[in-house]
Design a protein around this motif. Structure first.
Motif: not given
Ligand SMILES: Cc1cc2nc3c(=O)[nH]c(=O)nc-3n(C[C@H](O)[C@H](O)[C@H](O)COP(=O)(O)OP(=O)(O)OC[C@H]3O[C@@H](n4cnc5c(N)ncnc54)[C@H](O)[C@@H]3O)c2cc1C
Length: 472
Positions: A22-25, A46-48, A50-56, A173-175, A190-192, A319-321, A323-325, A361-363
């Motif tokens: 239950l990440g973004v998509g 992990d956290l509902v 996903g990566e974007c709101p908590y570590w991205g 890095a985000m924490e 982009a992240i680096g 790998a963009f939010t 795109v997932a949406m 890329t938000f430089t």
């Molecule tokens: C530092 C950083 C900065 C970013 N900045 C941007 C930005 O500015 N703009 C942008 O568009 N994108 C950005 N991104 C990318 C964006 O965060 C991702 O593209 C987006 O989160 C992808 O969504 P998702 O749903 O595919 O996966 P995720 O958000 O990664 O969610 C996947 C979820 O699945 C869970 N999971 C995995 N395997 C299992 C399993 N077997 N069972 C149950 N749960 C599982 C994980 O715990 C996770 O919560 C950034 C990423 C990072 C790391």
């Protein structure tokens, strides 16, 4: 933990849809299908959210907002007198911890899903056959189908000495509660680049190691040059074409040994060398899919197979939010049709189309890009024509003065008279991009773009100058 699920003892519990991850998509898909009246089980380990709101995206952009405020304040001396800047990271860390992530808890996101009617299970989900998902000791049978939204994880390169050291990924890095004195960053993507600039603007000594010949390798070479120059101006030691051969770690920090003999020292080491989808633990083989592939292959309705959809990073379409949406919206439409919850006569449904995929890329300067780069367009056999203009030559760029570095680059297919790609680098590069994304998406004729009125003196008015170069 489980909310709202009463599984029948013994056999699998029957539901309409199971969403794994239950990440973004995944969260978007699960929430909207539940709200539409389907019985939905959502599984998140992990956290509902996903990566974007908590570590991205969200914490990184909060950091960038703060770092850019520092940089703007430092520009006061050139424009408006004197300003003294005293960076304080605790303000940023507090905002991320308290306002953005609620201390890295997801109660609100879980509540959003369960109040839409969804059933939430905390754990790792795994396919165990067509329509069957196991989490812990429980199995669910999805009548309509299964949605995979398990995202990506940091790809850690096999550099000798790295494994087992306390290196950072984006998560640490985000924490970050307190800044170290120095950081070495592996990876010039982009992240680096974003993190390097933030840390440098807060006074951290930063070295960046990029194995390729340029940072932001997927973007136009001019973007790479501009961003590398901006990073250097902020004090980042940018090493391109530099291979990390070995990593050493001791009580005082990390040493990165480069192939050319250079040694870089940092209290901390951030690994930002890309992301990878973890597919070998999802049970893909039980539904006839290949668990050894890099990404889950989907068709234009996000179907990965019969009764199985995939959305987000793990599909490999960027790998963009956004795109997932976008993909979630398409999968939702298709699933509702399959479930009979949408009038089947109401058109054929949405289809994925990535021609006008925007990325930012938000430089500082921001790098906005959409569609194809010049090289990609040439490789696809387009009769390429380029329009290019430096931002500093526009009225707004000249007025802006310090910090006006940037350009507009338009990639046109001269045979069709339309843009197939564009890059907008500058103080508001990501915002200027919106007009160009419309042009690429809707295939607006170059002659139409040349004949419209652009507000004076905006940054986007530079589009007109670049478009003129495309006219025959
Ligand atoms: C530092 C950083 C900065 C970013 N900045 C941007 C930005 O500015 N703009 C942008 O568009 N994108 C950005 N991104 C990318 C964006 O965060 C991702 O593209 C987006 O989160 C992808 O969504 P998702 O749903 O595919 O996966 P995720 O958000 O990664 O969610 C996947 C979820 O699945 C869970 N999971 C995995 N395997 C299992 C399993 N077997 N069972 C149950 N749960 C599982 C994980 O715990 C996770 O919560 C950034 C990423 C990072 C790391």
């Amino acid at each position: 933990m489980e909310t709202g699920v009463i599984a029948s003892s013994g056999g699998p519990a029957d539901v309409d849809v199971v969403v794994v991850g239950l990440g973004v998509g995944g969260a978007e898909t699960a929430n909207r299908l539940a709200a539409a009246g389907l019985s939905v089980v959502g599984i998140e380990r992990d956290l509902v959210g996903g990566e974007c709101p908590y570590w991205g995206c969200v914490p990184s952009k909060i950091m960038i907002r703060a770092a850019n405020a520092l940089a703007e304040a430092r520009r006061v001396d050139h424009l408006a007198g004197r300003a003294r800047v005293e960076p304080d990271w605790s303000v940023v860390a507090k905002r991320i911890r308290e306002e953005a992530t609620a201390g890295w808890t997801d109660d609100a996101a879980v509540e959003r899903f369960t109040s839409a009617g969804g059933r939430f299970v905390r754990g790792s989900g795994r396919l165990v056959g067509p329509g069957l998902v196991r989490v812990g000791d429980r199995t669910f049978r999805a009548r309509v189908g299964v949605v995979l939204g398990t995202g990506t994880t940091p790809a850690v390169p096999p550099v000798p000495g790295l494994a087992g050291t306390p290196y950072w990924t984006n998560r640490e890095a985000m924490e970050l509660a307190e800044l170290p004195g120095s950081v070495v960053i592996l990876g010039g993507g982009a992240i680096g680049a974003e993190v390097a600039q933030v840390l440098a603007r807060f006074g951290v000594r930063v070295a960046m190691v990029e194995a390729g010949e340029r940072v932001l390798a997927r973007e136009e070479p001019e973007s790479s040059e501009r961003v590398a120059a901006a990073l250097r101006a902020d004090g980042v030691a940018v090493h391109t074409g530099a291979r990390a051969e070995r990593v050493g770690h001791d009580d005082s920090g990390f040493t990165v040994h480069l192939a050319d003999g250079d040694r870089l020292r940092g209290e901390r080491l951030l690994v930002a060398t890309g992301r990878r989808a973890v597919l070998d633990t999802l049970g893909l083989e039980t539904v006839g899919l290949d668990p050894t592939q890099r990404f889950v292959t989907t068709d234009d309705r996000m179907r990965a197979g019969d009764g199985i959809w995939a959305v987000g990073d793990l599909t490999g379409h960027g790998a963009f939010t956004h795109v997932a949406m976008y993909q979630a919206g398409i999968a939702i439409d298709d699933i509702l049709r399959r479930a009979g919850a949408v009038d089947g006569t109401a058109g054929d449904g949405c289809r994925a189309d990535y021609r006008a995929l925007p990325r930012v890329t938000f430089t500082d300067p921001e790098v906005g890009a959409v569609g194809l780069t010049e090289q990609q367009a040439r490789e696809q056999g387009c009769n390429v024509r380029i329009g290019f203009t430096p931002l500093s030559e526009s009225s707004r760029g000249w007025i802006h003065q310090v910090g006006d570095e940037g350009f507009l680059k338009l990639v046109a297919d001269a045979d069709r008279g339309v843009l197939v790609g564009a890059t907008s680098v500058g103080p508001a590069g990501g915002e200027v991009l919106s007009a160009l994304a419309v042009a690429v998406h809707a295939e607006v004729p170059v002659s139409t773009l040349a004949g419209m009125i652009y507000a004076y003196p905006t940054f986007h008015r530079a589009i007109e100058t670049a478009v003129r170069e495309l006219l025959p």
